[in-house]
Design a protein around this motif. Structure first.
Motif, PDB file in Angstrom:
ATOM      1  N   ARG A  58       0.813  -1.217   0.000  1.00  0.00           N
ATOM      2  CA  ARG A  58       0.000   0.000   0.000  1.00  0.00           C
ATOM      3  C   ARG A  58       0.847   1.268   0.000  1.00  0.00           C
ATOM      4  N   ASP A  59       1.843   1.348   0.864  1.00  0.00           N
ATOM      5  CA  ASP A  59       2.616   2.581   0.981  1.00  0.00           C
ATOM      6  C   ASP A  59       3.343   2.920  -0.319  1.00  0.00           C
ATOM      7  N   ALA A  60       3.795   1.895  -1.050  1.00  0.00           N
ATOM      8  CA  ALA A  60       4.468   2.145  -2.318  1.00  0.00           C
ATOM      9  C   ALA A  60       3.499   2.720  -3.342  1.00  0.00           C
ATOM     10  N   VAL A  61       2.259   2.217  -3.350  1.00  0.00           N
ATOM     11  CA  VAL A  61       1.250   2.741  -4.278  1.00  0.00           C
ATOM     12  C   VAL A  61       0.887   4.176  -3.901  1.00  0.00           C
ATOM     13  N   VAL A  62       0.727   4.445  -2.605  1.00  0.00           N
ATOM     14  CA  VAL A  62       0.386   5.800  -2.157  1.00  0.00           C
ATOM     15  C   VAL A  62       1.482   6.788  -2.555  1.00  0.00           C
ATOM     16  N   GLU A  63       2.732   6.432  -2.318  1.00  0.00           N
ATOM     17  CA  GLU A  63       3.854   7.318  -2.679  1.00  0.00           C
ATOM     18  C   GLU A  63       3.909   7.534  -4.189  1.00  0.00           C
ATOM     19  N   THR A  64       3.695   6.464  -4.955  1.00  0.00           N
ATOM     20  CA  THR A  64       3.744   6.587  -6.415  1.00  0.00           C
ATOM     21  C   THR A  64       2.616   7.461  -6.928  1.00  0.00           C
ATOM     22  N   LYS A  65       1.417   7.265  -6.401  1.00  0.00           N
ATOM     23  CA  LYS A  65       0.294   8.105  -6.838  1.00  0.00           C
ATOM     24  C   LYS A  65       0.557   9.567  -6.492  1.00  0.00           C
ATOM     25  N   THR A  66       1.100   9.815  -5.321  1.00  0.00           N
ATOM     26  CA  THR A  66       1.415  11.182  -4.914  1.00  0.00           C
ATOM     27  C   THR A  66       2.428  11.814  -5.867  1.00  0.00           C
ATOM     28  N   LEU A  67       3.438  11.057  -6.238  1.00  0.00           N
ATOM     29  CA  LEU A  67       4.439  11.557  -7.192  1.00  0.00           C
ATOM     30  C   LEU A  67       3.799  11.898  -8.530  1.00  0.00           C
ATOM     31  N   LEU A  68       2.984  10.999  -9.048  1.00  0.00           N
ATOM     32  CA  LEU A  68       2.396  11.197 -10.368  1.00  0.00           C
ATOM     33  C   LEU A  68       1.396  12.350 -10.376  1.00  0.00           C
ATOM     34  N   ARG A  69       0.599  12.465  -9.315  1.00  0.00           N
ATOM     35  CA  ARG A  69      -0.384  13.549  -9.276  1.00  0.00           C
ATOM     36  C   ARG A  69       0.281  14.914  -9.228  1.00  0.00           C
ATOM     37  N   GLY A  70       1.432  14.993  -8.578  1.00  0.00           N
ATOM     38  CA  GLY A  70       2.107  16.282  -8.461  1.00  0.00           C
ATOM     39  C   GLY A  70       3.036  16.612  -9.599  1.00  0.00           C
ATOM     40  N   ALA A  71       3.267  15.652 -10.500  1.00  0.00           N
ATOM     41  CA  ALA A  71       4.285  15.836 -11.538  1.00  0.00           C
ATOM     42  C   ALA A  71       3.996  17.016 -12.451  1.00  0.00           C
ATOM     43  N   ALA A  72       2.742  17.202 -12.829  1.00  0.00           N
ATOM     44  CA  ALA A  72       2.408  18.270 -13.786  1.00  0.00           C
ATOM     45  C   ALA A  72       2.687  19.654 -13.213  1.00  0.00           C
ATOM     46  N   GLY A  73       2.648  19.783 -11.909  1.00  0.00           N
ATOM     47  CA  GLY A  73       2.881  21.087 -11.289  1.00  0.00           C
ATOM     48  C   GLY A  73       4.316  21.342 -10.887  1.00  0.00           C
ATOM     49  N   ARG A  74       5.210  20.405 -11.188  1.00  0.00           N
ATOM     50  CA  ARG A  74       6.616  20.554 -10.824  1.00  0.00           C
ATOM     51  C   ARG A  74       7.492  20.662 -12.064  1.00  0.00           C
ATOM     52  N   THR A  75       8.616  21.301 -11.904  1.00  0.00           N
ATOM     53  CA  THR A  75       9.622  21.255 -12.955  1.00  0.00           C
ATOM     54  C   THR A  75      10.287  19.883 -12.948  1.00  0.00           C
ATOM     55  N   TYR A  76      11.079  19.628 -13.973  1.00  0.00           N
ATOM     56  CA  TYR A  76      11.801  18.362 -14.051  1.00  0.00           C
ATOM     57  C   TYR A  76      12.691  18.176 -12.819  1.00  0.00           C
ATOM     58  N   GLU A  77      13.419  19.217 -12.438  1.00  0.00           N
ATOM     59  CA  GLU A  77      14.309  19.109 -11.294  1.00  0.00           C
ATOM     60  C   GLU A  77      13.525  18.948  -9.995  1.00  0.00           C
ATOM     61  N   GLU A  78      12.395  19.630  -9.878  1.00  0.00           N
ATOM     62  CA  GLU A  78      11.561  19.477  -8.688  1.00  0.00           C
ATOM     63  C   GLU A  78      11.015  18.054  -8.586  1.00  0.00           C
ATOM     64  N   GLN A  79      10.650  17.478  -9.727  1.00  0.00           N
ATOM     65  CA  GLN A  79      10.149  16.114  -9.710  1.00  0.00           C
ATOM     66  C   GLN A  79      11.259  15.127  -9.336  1.00  0.00           C
ATOM     67  N   ARG A  80      12.471  15.363  -9.829  1.00  0.00           N
ATOM     68  CA  ARG A  80      13.609  14.529  -9.429  1.00  0.00           C
ATOM     69  C   ARG A  80      13.784  14.548  -7.907  1.00  0.00           C
ATOM     70  N   ALA A  81      13.695  15.742  -7.337  1.00  0.00           N
ATOM     71  CA  ALA A  81      13.848  15.871  -5.884  1.00  0.00           C
ATOM     72  C   ALA A  81      12.716  15.154  -5.146  1.00  0.00           C
ATOM     73  N   ALA A  82      11.500  15.268  -5.674  1.00  0.00           N
ATOM     74  CA  ALA A  82      10.363  14.597  -5.053  1.00  0.00           C
ATOM     75  C   ALA A  82      10.539  13.083  -5.109  1.00  0.00           C
ATOM     76  N   GLU A  83      11.055  12.578  -6.227  1.00  0.00           N
ATOM     77  CA  GLU A  83      11.318  11.141  -6.344  1.00  0.00           C
ATOM     78  C   GLU A  83      12.351  10.684  -5.312  1.00  0.00           C
ATOM     79  N   ARG A  84      13.411  11.462  -5.141  1.00  0.00           N
ATOM     80  CA  ARG A  84      14.451  11.098  -4.174  1.00  0.00           C
ATOM     81  C   ARG A  84      13.891  11.045  -2.764  1.00  0.00           C
ATOM     82  N   ALA A  85      13.095  12.057  -2.421  1.00  0.00           N
ATOM     83  CA  ALA A  85      12.531  12.111  -1.077  1.00  0.00           C
ATOM     84  C   ALA A  85      11.574  10.940  -0.824  1.00  0.00           C
TER      85      ALA A  85
END
Length: 266
Positions: free
Chosen positions: A225-252
């Motif tokens: 479950r936690d992996a799906v929640v984190e992945t969905k959170t990453l994908l939902r926020g991707a459109a509002g982030r720059t490429y570098e911001e998304q990289r940072a979000a993935e790392r976190a």
């Protein structure tokens, strides 16, 4: 609950039934005689269903009884008297800007909770999904549709706009130009086009719709479950982030997962 009735009925009112079976909840529109036409009472029941979800639920399926998913707003809304106990369109127009905004925001709540990060929502769509019905299907993360599906956004033909949160996911799915054309013309989008342009994840014969949704729900439940929640959170926020911001979000997010798997999370 018994083995003969494994699904717990949590809510059943105003054309909406919520049942829960283990990690899967099913929200069913239950007025097939009216092709599951929508009303303010139904919207409040949908909002209540979202609030009533047990914390154990990971997947929410939205479906409609009968031949149509939802044919849109009940035509009674367009009569001078509107629905009993509800403000008519004329009453709404006469209200203050603040009151009108608050009323529409209340209606929108029925369409907002489906994208919560702690669940994955699936719309099982057959027959007509028009106007508010189309927007309700768009409120879900995923859409599995029957071969007879007919999506249409008819609000502009009535002098209105789609205001039940459908414009954002529609543009995200098909792009601005196609979304404008679909909304401004009010034309039907059938199954083949829906799958091709990204409105549908899967198209199946009508008799296989429920089974296809069950299979998809099972596949979604296979991952932690936690992996799906984190992945969905990453994908939902991707459109509002720059490429570098998304990289940072993935790392976190990955750092949180690694620490959790190592038993080092807080």
């Amino acid at each position: 609950m018994t083995s003969l009735d494994p699904a717990l009925v949590v809510l059943d009112k105003d054309g909406v039934r919520l049942t829960v079976e283990d990690a899967v909840a099913t929200v069913t529109l239950t007025n097939p005689a009216k092709r599951n036409a929508q009303s303010p009472a139904l919207w409040r029941a949908l909002t209540e269903a979202g609030r009533a979800l047990p914390g154990s639920v990971r997947v929410v399926v939205l479906r409609g009884e009968g031949r149509s998913f939802s044919a849109g707003l009940d035509r009674q809304a367009f009569t001078p008297e509107g629905f009993d106990g509800e403000p008519s369109f004329l009453d709404m127009a006469r209200g203050s800007d603040e009151d009108l905004d608050a009323l529409i925001a209340e209606y929108q709540e029925a369409f907002t909770w489906w994208r919560r990060n702690d669940i994955v929502s699936i719309a099982a769509v057959q027959g007509h999904a028009i106007g508010a019905g189309f927007q309700l299907a768009l409120a879900c993360d995923l859409r599995v549709v029957a071969e007879d599906v007919q999506f249409a956004m008819r609000e502009t033909s009535l002098g209105l706009v789609p205001d039940l949160t459908g414009t954002h996911p529609l543009v995200a799915a098909v792009g601005y130009a196609r979304a404008l054309e679909i909304c401004a013309t009010g034309r039907f989008v059938h199954a083949e086009e829906a799958e091709r342009v990204g409105l549908a994840n899967l198209v199946v014969p009508g008799g296989e719709l429920d089974a296809a949704v069950r299979d998809l729900a099972a596949a979604l439940l296979a991952a932690p479950r936690d992996a799906v929640v984190e992945t969905k959170t990453l994908l939902r926020g991707a459109a509002g982030r720059t490429y570098e911001e998304q990289r940072a979000a993935e790392r976190a997010a990955q750092a949180r997962r690694l620490r959790d798997l190592a038993g080092l999370s807080d």
